[in-house]
Write a protein that holds these residues in place. Structure first.
Motif, PDB file in Angstrom:
ATOM      1  N   PHE A   1       0.996  -1.486   0.001  1.00  0.00           N
ATOM      2  CA  PHE A   1       0.168   0.280   0.238  1.00  0.00           C
ATOM      3  C   PHE A   1       1.272   1.245  -0.324  1.00  0.00           C
ATOM      4  CE2 PHE A   1      -2.647   3.544   1.835  1.00  0.00           C
ATOM      5  CZ  PHE A   1      -3.737   2.827   1.682  1.00  0.00           C
TER       6      PHE A   1
ATOM      7  N   SER B   1      -3.551  -4.384  -2.849  1.00  0.00           N
ATOM      8  CA  SER B   1      -3.272  -3.557  -1.325  1.00  0.00           C
ATOM      9  C   SER B   1      -2.685  -2.040  -2.028  1.00  0.00           C
ATOM     10  CB  SER B   1      -2.195  -3.947  -0.502  1.00  0.00           C
ATOM     11  OG  SER B   1      -2.825  -5.187   0.508  1.00  0.00           O
TER      12      SER B   1
ATOM     13  N   CYS C   1      -4.800  -0.246  -4.305  1.00  0.00           N
ATOM     14  CA  CYS C   1      -5.483   0.664  -3.070  1.00  0.00           C
ATOM     15  C   CYS C   1      -4.468   1.936  -2.915  1.00  0.00           C
ATOM     16  CB  CYS C   1      -6.128   0.066  -2.258  1.00  0.00           C
ATOM     17  SG  CYS C   1      -7.221  -0.995  -2.561  1.00  0.00           S
TER      18      CYS C   1
ATOM     19  N   HIS D   1      -4.534   4.313  -6.068  1.00  0.00           N
ATOM     20  CA  HIS D   1      -5.107   5.320  -5.355  1.00  0.00           C
ATOM     21  C   HIS D   1      -5.693   5.958  -3.942  1.00  0.00           C
ATOM     22  CE1 HIS D   1      -7.319   3.859  -9.403  1.00  0.00           C
ATOM     23  NE2 HIS D   1      -6.734   2.902  -9.584  1.00  0.00           N
ATOM     24  N   PHE D   2      -5.388   5.721  -3.742  1.00  0.00           N
ATOM     25  CA  PHE D   2      -5.422   6.538  -2.481  1.00  0.00           C
ATOM     26  C   PHE D   2      -4.720   7.229  -2.604  1.00  0.00           C
ATOM     27  CE2 PHE D   2      -3.788   7.329   1.680  1.00  0.00           C
ATOM     28  CZ  PHE D   2      -5.140   7.379   2.328  1.00  0.00           C
TER      29      PHE D   2
ATOM     30  N   LYS E   1      -4.080   8.722  -5.510  1.00  0.00           N
ATOM     31  CA  LYS E   1      -4.310   9.802  -6.485  1.00  0.00           C
ATOM     32  C   LYS E   1      -5.712  10.582  -5.237  1.00  0.00           C
ATOM     33  CE  LYS E   1      -3.304   8.814 -10.000  1.00  0.00           C
ATOM     34  NZ  LYS E   1      -2.654   9.876 -11.802  1.00  0.00           N
ATOM     35  N   ALA E   2      -6.585  10.137  -5.459  1.00  0.00           N
ATOM     36  CA  ALA E   2      -7.717  10.240  -4.397  1.00  0.00           C
ATOM     37  C   ALA E   2      -7.095  11.727  -3.433  1.00  0.00           C
ATOM     38  CB  ALA E   2      -8.356   9.443  -3.275  1.00  0.00           C
ATOM     39  N   LEU E   3      -6.634  11.535  -2.906  1.00  0.00           N
ATOM     40  CA  LEU E   3      -6.389  12.673  -2.108  1.00  0.00           C
ATOM     41  C   LEU E   3      -5.587  13.729  -2.488  1.00  0.00           C
ATOM     42  CD1 LEU E   3      -3.809  11.259   0.920  1.00  0.00           C
ATOM     43  CD2 LEU E   3      -6.481  12.333   0.939  1.00  0.00           C
TER      44      LEU E   3
END
Lengths: 826, 123
Positions: free
Chosen positions: B27, B98, B101, B104-105, B107-109
């Motif tokens: 992750f 993981s 994720c 993309h975590f 990316k989202a932030l």
């Protein structure tokens, strides 16, 4: 800027991002949870499969490290442990405390999970680790008073400084090993069942010994017998269930003198046996667990020194039931097998003596019918007044469920096992509801002391002294010494009973029905150096009827014992190897006795081709249960079906659990009373004769063999039909042995049935230095990933033995040492 | 790069920590360094599959696969080889998810702060 950022569109977008980020965090967390948790029977998948701490870590290299060292604060001086080529530890310590500490340490190193699981099983704590499915089994153990008995036993052990020191040092050794474990090197079964070892305690040693009593001395037929008495009356009951067998060859040879004045035998109270039966179902009793031991005097051996042989039969499991070990310290140098979880050596030898055990089917478990005042069970009628019961709370933790607390009611006799019985527990079938259990294993005892003294014994007197400390489970202790003494003593604490007290359920209101005292230890039956120059036992009657006391009314049938005695009386110049050959003897006296009574009754003309061929084979059979013998398969199933035909119509009645008359009585009936009324099937209008039953059972046997194994031929061979295998203790598939191709049957010296048989074979020839041989199914290590887990099974199956090394010093070159472990305290 | 980071970090960390550090490592590594979603998926998958298969063989070869064969039988499989691949692929699968994720975590932030930057430049 603020205005734009908080516009609905942008706001929604940011919310979405937040959700997405959260999901991206949640998924990995879920993965961790999902693959780190046990669901149902499945191990926690990645916790188990990952190669850094999962099962791969238990794969032991077939190359063994030569030198190892460990610092353990619990020791006083240095200890050397030498491992021989089968990984058997030879411990060299400088004092007793270090000796038993090291025994605890290495036993745990090889067998921790087995010790833990067995004691959890015995203590009724399986639900704690396997969940609700074990709850009735746990209840059974609690209600039989296993922990109650262990607590009493522990008191006995702790009162005596020698046994106390033994247990404490052994416990400390086990804990030293447990505390050294990381998650990665936990035994693999912990990883499969997903639990962790807890600290060992002295109570666990006591529980383990109680479990041996449960295995060997928990047999009870009195519930069945009471039902039989009620249904058929005293005359038939006495006729079909006699107090001494038709054919017998007792352990203590007939004619042995009893050199004591017996105590007064208590009188049976009047008005016995108006007892109720209770409605439950039962099944046919299976033959008990047996064993053989014998000792031959130097007068009969090639070397002039005595030889002792022993093979205790048990339900076989892996890891091996026994753990071989040599214990060397000032005052002791002994070799033999120990029970993982108990200090000392149970069966073995030292430089001067050898000893071995078989089970005595003593009547040391009785049920008393209790009259309660009301359903609260707080008061019971005894000695013409109401007496208070006591209550013991049993707290059963259950994995994944709420803890259950049960109350077990105790009278002065012992616990009332069931007020209501579980539906699907085989173990509970012979237990009458609402009755109190009086069991020797609930008494204070200290068996460890017997083994403490035997391990250090030098001569016959030491042996006799050691046995006085023994309570249960009662055993026939065979003995041989380098001074050329041999002896046999059925040993245990035997209650002083009137004849047949406990054959039927007893009246719990009458003090006269209580156990009235004990047979003094020195009046237990015993024989030393008999004229026939050998002693032997195979679970048959301890004595002939001239012995003044009652031990039990029925023992295992005499066939194995008689065969041993027949062979030994004919032998001269006995060697250790001839004893080994005897241990794998498969001749069946049962077949010899029964076949002449039934073979002539088979009508050849009425048989089909397969049945004819089968009959010819049985006719030609030499009565050895050899692995490749087809006739043995036919005879085994035929006799079983015949006995079923004879007894099932009368002795299997719904709601009245009973048992069949013995094998011995059935043979007597067939041979001497061929017109007895029992041969008629009462469920048909026709009048059947013995001949009808013999023919029906023979055809039935051939047909069912044909259905299961195809046409008569190789697949009918005894080894194939018997399909011997040794399963894993927790029945984990793949962790037991493969099917083993071997001979033997329950009634032959090599008493090997499907997975019950010789759990250890030992032959010891005493002399200037003793020469000893032994083997058990399985291996020294309890780790299914070790090359020493199952390395002895083939040798065992073939009836061969390994040399056992009684090393004189840690540097003794006679033993093949492959590795050593040095324990220091700093 | 990401592959090597995950491989080495996972090897070292698993000597002291439970198996699920691979989830954390994948992750984090992908969250910090993965350039594309493809890399975030495949790098951890290959790193952990290889690491686990390698380590399993390291333990199992000197054992002549005795234990792996027994475990295979326990799981109703005929030999040890499916167990080896099951271990490797399951480990790789969890690591891949993981890593994905993690990527993309970030990316989202990241996009959130990118929006902020954009708006700041307009003002």
């Amino acid at each position: 800027m603020l205005m734009i950022a908080s516009s609905p569109l942008k706001n929604k977008n940011i919310q979405m991002k937040k959700v997405k980020a959260l999901i991206c965090l949640l998924i990995p967390l879920l993965l961790i949870y999902g693959f780190n948790t046990k669901f149902g029977q499945l191990p926690p998948l990645l916790k188990f499969l990952n190669p850094f701490s999962g099962f791969w870590q238990n794969a032991e290299s077939s190359k063994v490290n030569r030198s190892n060292a460990v610092v353990l604060k619990g020791t006083k001086e240095n200890v050397d442990i030498m491992f021989d080529d089968r990984m058997i530890p030879h411990i060299f310590a400088k004092n007793d405390d270090d000796l038993y500490f090291a025994q605890g340490y290495v036993t745990a190193m090889h067998r921790l999970w087995q010790m833990d699981f067995q004691t959890r099983y015995a203590a009724g704590r399986l639900s704690e680790v396997v969940g609700i499915q074990a709850i009735e089994l746990d209840r059974y153990q609690r209600q039989m008073g296993m922990v109650y008995g262990a607590e009493r036993s522990l008191e006995g052990m702790m009162e005596e400084p020698k046994s106390k020191a033994m247990v404490l040092a052994y416990t400390a050794g086990i804990n030293a090993y447990i505390h050294s474990l990381s998650n990665a090197n936990l035994p693999v079964e912990y990883k499969i069942l997903d639990f962790k070892p807890e600290d060992w305690t002295p109570l666990k040693c006591a529980i383990l010994l109680k479990q041996m009593s449960a295995v060997l001395a928990m047999g009870s037929d009195e519930f069945y017998m009471s039902n039989i008495l009620k249904k058929f009356g005293p005359e038939v009951t006495n006729n079909l269930f006699p107090d001494y067998p038709y054919k017998e060859d007792p352990i203590i040879p007939i004619g042995t003198k009893w050199n004591f004045t017996p105590l007064r035998i208590p009188q049976a109270p009047q008005g016995l046996n108006q007892l109720s039966t209770t409605a439950i179902e039962t099944k046919q009793k299976v033959d008990g667990i047996g064993s053989n031991n014998w000792a031959v005097s130097g007068e009969k051996t090639a070397s002039g020194y005595p030889i002792l042989a022993n093979d205790p039969h048990l339900n076989l499991t892996l890891p091996s039931i026994w753990y071989q070990i040599q214990l060397h310290a000032p005052g002791i140098n002994a070799y033999g097998v120990s029970l993982p979880g108990a200090p000392g050596i149970t069966i073995g030898f030292n430089e001067n003596i050898a000893w071995g055990v078989t089970n005595v089917a003593a009547d040391v478990l009785d049920y008393y019918q209790i009259k309660f005042k009301d359903n609260s069970h707080h008061d019971y009628w005894y000695d013409n007044k109401w007496n208070r019961t006591t209550e013991r709370l049993e707290t059963i933790k259950i994995r994944g469920k709420k803890t259950v607390t049960d109350t077990v009611t105790y009278t002065h006799h012992g616990p009332v096992v069931y007020f209501q019985k579980p539906k699907n527990l085989d173990l509970a079938k012979n237990i009458p509801v609402g009755h109190a259990l009086r069991w020797i294993a609930h008494d204070k005892s200290n068996e460890l002391l017997t083994f403490y003294y035997l391990n250090r014994g030098k001569n016959y007197n030491d042996y006799r002294k050691a046995l006085t400390f023994y309570t249960a489970p009662a055993q026939n202790f065979a003995f041989a010494s380098v001074d050329n003494d041999i002896a046999m003593t059925p040993t245990g604490k035997f209650p002083l009973k009137w004849k047949n007290q406990g054959k039927f359920i007893l009246d719990g209101t009458d003090p006269k029905s209580d156990w009235q005292g004990w047979i003094p230890a020195d009046q237990n039956p015993t024989v030393k150096n008999p004229p026939r120059e050998f002693v032997s036992s195979a679970n048959q009657s301890s004595t002939d009827p001239s012995y003044p006391y009652y031990i039990n009314w029925e023992f295992s049938s005499y066939e194995r014992g008689k065969r041993i005695n027949d062979l030994l009386s004919k032998m001269n110049k006995v060697t250790a190897d001839s004893m080994r050959v005897m241990q794998k003897d498969t001749y069946s006296l049962f077949a010899e006795n029964l076949l002449p009574g039934i073979l002539p009754k088979v009508e050849f003309s009425q048989l089909n081709a397969t049945q004819r061929e089968a009959l010819i084979l049985v006719n030609k059979w030499n009565k050895f249960y050899n692995a490749d013998e087809i006739a043995a398969s036919i005879f085994e199933l035929w006799s079983k079906r015949l006995f079923f035909n004879i007894w099932d119509d009368e002795f299997t009645i719904a709601n009245v659990p009973m048992r069949y008359p013995s094998r011995d009585r059935t043979i007597e009936l067939i041979l001497k009373e061929p017109n007895a009324k029992w041969f008629d099937n009462v469920k048909t209008s026709k009048k059947e004769t013995l001949k009808d039953l013999v023919n029906e059972s023979f055809k039935y046997t051939c047909d069912s063999l044909e259905r299961k194994y195809g046409s008569i031929g190789k697949t009918w061979e005894w080894a194939n039909v018997k399909a011997t295998h040794v399963p894993h203790l927790a029945r984990i598939p793949g962790f037991g042995t493969k099917t083993i191709y071997n001979g033997g049957s329950k009634s032959t010296i090599n008493a090997m049935s499907e997975s019950n048989g010789p759990s250890w074979r030992m032959v010891v020839e005493l002399g200037k230095t003793p020469k000893a041989y032994g083997v058990y199914p399985g291996g020294q290590s309890g780790n299914p990933g070790s090359p020493f887990y199952n390395d002895m099974t083939t040798t065992w199956a073939e009836g061969e033995l390994y040399d056992l090394y009684l090393m004189k010093t840690a540097n003794d070159q006679s033993a093949k040492i492959i590795s050593n472990l040095k324990i220091t305290n700093k | 790069m990401v592959f090597l980071i995950i491989l080495i970090a996972s090897f070292l960390m698993q000597l002291i920590a439970p198996w699920w550090v691979i989830v954390v490592i994948s992750f984090a590594a992908c969250g910090l360094f993965a350039k594309t979603p493809k890399i975030a998926l495949w790098a951890p998958f290959l790193a952990i599959s290889l690491l686990w298969i390698g380590m399993a063989l390291f333990k199992s070869i000197p054992n002549d696969h005795v234990l792996a064969t027994r475990v295979g039988e326990m799981m109703m499989l005929k030999s040890w080889i499916p167990i080896l691949f099951l271990s490797g692929i399951m480990g790789g699968f969890v690591a891949a998810i993981s890593g994905f994720c993690g990527y993309h975590f970030r990316k989202a932030l990241l996009k959130k702060s990118a929006v902020k930057k954009e708006l700041q430049s307009i003002n």
